[in-house]
Design a protein around this motif. Structure first.
Motif, PDB file in Angstrom:
ATOM      1  N   GLN A   1       0.828  -1.216   0.000  1.00 36.66           N
ATOM      2  CA  GLN A   1       0.000   0.000   0.000  1.00 36.66           C
ATOM      3  C   GLN A   1       0.855   1.257   0.000  1.00 36.66           C
ATOM      4  O   GLN A   1       0.606   2.190  -0.747  1.00 36.66           O
ATOM      5  CB  GLN A   1      -0.930   0.028   1.210  1.00 36.66           C
ATOM      6  N   LEU A   2       1.866   1.279   0.860  1.00 31.46           N
ATOM      7  CA  LEU A   2       2.717   2.459   0.958  1.00 31.46           C
ATOM      8  C   LEU A   2       3.539   2.649  -0.310  1.00 31.46           C
ATOM      9  O   LEU A   2       3.776   3.782  -0.737  1.00 31.46           O
ATOM     10  CB  LEU A   2       3.623   2.350   2.181  1.00 31.46           C
ATOM     11  N   SER A   3       3.942   1.560  -0.947  1.00 30.88           N
ATOM     12  CA  SER A   3       4.761   1.678  -2.157  1.00 30.88           C
ATOM     13  C   SER A   3       3.961   2.223  -3.341  1.00 30.88           C
ATOM     14  O   SER A   3       4.543   2.586  -4.352  1.00 30.88           O
ATOM     15  CB  SER A   3       5.415   0.346  -2.517  1.00 30.88           C
ATOM     16  N   GLU A   4       2.640   2.301  -3.205  1.00 30.41           N
ATOM     17  CA  GLU A   4       1.838   2.950  -4.250  1.00 30.41           C
ATOM     18  C   GLU A   4       2.014   4.465  -4.208  1.00 30.41           C
ATOM     19  O   GLU A   4       1.784   5.141  -5.195  1.00 30.41           O
ATOM     20  CB  GLU A   4       0.366   2.581  -4.080  1.00 30.41           C
ATOM     21  N   ARG A   5       2.433   4.993  -3.045  1.00 23.80           N
ATOM     22  CA  ARG A   5       2.594   6.441  -2.878  1.00 23.80           C
ATOM     23  C   ARG A   5       4.045   6.882  -2.761  1.00 23.80           C
ATOM     24  O   ARG A   5       4.374   8.017  -3.075  1.00 23.80           O
ATOM     25  CB  ARG A   5       1.844   6.914  -1.631  1.00 23.80           C
ATOM     26  N   LEU A   6       4.903   5.994  -2.256  1.00 18.91           N
ATOM     27  CA  LEU A   6       6.305   6.329  -2.023  1.00 18.91           C
ATOM     28  C   LEU A   6       7.216   5.337  -2.726  1.00 18.91           C
ATOM     29  O   LEU A   6       6.783   4.246  -3.078  1.00 18.91           O
ATOM     30  CB  LEU A   6       6.611   6.297  -0.518  1.00 18.91           C
ATOM     31  N   SER A   7       8.465   5.716  -2.863  1.00 13.86           N
ATOM     32  CA  SER A   7       9.448   4.836  -3.497  1.00 13.86           C
ATOM     33  C   SER A   7      10.528   4.450  -2.487  1.00 13.86           C
ATOM     34  O   SER A   7      11.190   5.329  -1.914  1.00 13.86           O
ATOM     35  CB  SER A   7      10.091   5.538  -4.684  1.00 13.86           C
TER      36      SER A   7
ATOM     37  N   LYS B   1      10.657  -0.342  -6.382  1.00 16.29           N
ATOM     38  CA  LYS B   1       9.905   0.709  -5.696  1.00 16.29           C
ATOM     39  C   LYS B   1       9.478   0.285  -4.290  1.00 16.29           C
ATOM     40  O   LYS B   1       9.311   1.109  -3.406  1.00 16.29           O
ATOM     41  CB  LYS B   1       8.684   1.067  -6.537  1.00 16.29           C
ATOM     42  N   ASP B   2       9.332  -1.027  -4.048  1.00 13.20           N
ATOM     43  CA  ASP B   2       8.872  -1.490  -2.742  1.00 13.20           C
ATOM     44  C   ASP B   2       9.970  -2.129  -1.894  1.00 13.20           C
ATOM     45  O   ASP B   2       9.780  -2.365  -0.710  1.00 13.20           O
ATOM     46  CB  ASP B   2       7.714  -2.481  -2.895  1.00 13.20           C
TER      47      ASP B   2
ATOM     48  N   SER C   1       5.926  12.717   4.112  1.00 12.41           N
ATOM     49  CA  SER C   1       5.355  12.088   2.914  1.00 12.41           C
ATOM     50  C   SER C   1       3.987  11.469   3.107  1.00 12.41           C
ATOM     51  O   SER C   1       3.266  11.243   2.131  1.00 12.41           O
ATOM     52  CB  SER C   1       6.302  10.998   2.411  1.00 12.41           C
ATOM     53  N   VAL C   2       3.641  11.134   4.325  1.00 14.16           N
ATOM     54  CA  VAL C   2       2.400  10.384   4.546  1.00 14.16           C
ATOM     55  C   VAL C   2       1.291  11.299   4.986  1.00 14.16           C
ATOM     56  O   VAL C   2       1.455  12.263   5.610  1.00 14.16           O
ATOM     57  CB  VAL C   2       2.623   9.267   5.587  1.00 14.16           C
TER      58      VAL C   2
END
Length: 92
Positions: free
Chosen positions: A38-44, A64-65, A91-92
């Protein structure tokens, strides 16, 4: 101590539970940084690892994840964790 394969396996097990958002695992000079799907959909993880590994005087590569790398200064882990928290807070 754990080798890189064991670190990656630990990340996979924790991510499979779906509860952990970010993991920074290390043993000696080997490190793994992983993000939940889930987090890797928004952050790299690559972008985050670039900042974190820079403090540890290391380098890594990956997806990316999930990023794995080697560091020269594992004793600076506490500073790296502070940086990681700061990056995530922004970032979150």
């Amino acid at each position: 101590g754990a080798d890189r394969k064991e670190l990656l396996s630990a990340c996979d097990q924790l991510r499979a539970k779906g509860e952990v958002a970010v993991m920074l695992l290390g043993e000696g000079k080997a490190f793994v940084l992983a993000l939940s799907r889930q987090l890797s959909e928004r952050l790299s993880a690559i972008d985050i690892a670039n900042e974190v590994f820079k403090l540890l005087e290391g380098a890594g590569g990956g997806r990316k994840d999930l990023v794995q790398g080697s560091v020269s200064r594992p004793e600076k882990l506490e500073d790296a964790v502070k940086t990681l928290r700061s990056i995530l807070a922004k970032s979150v």
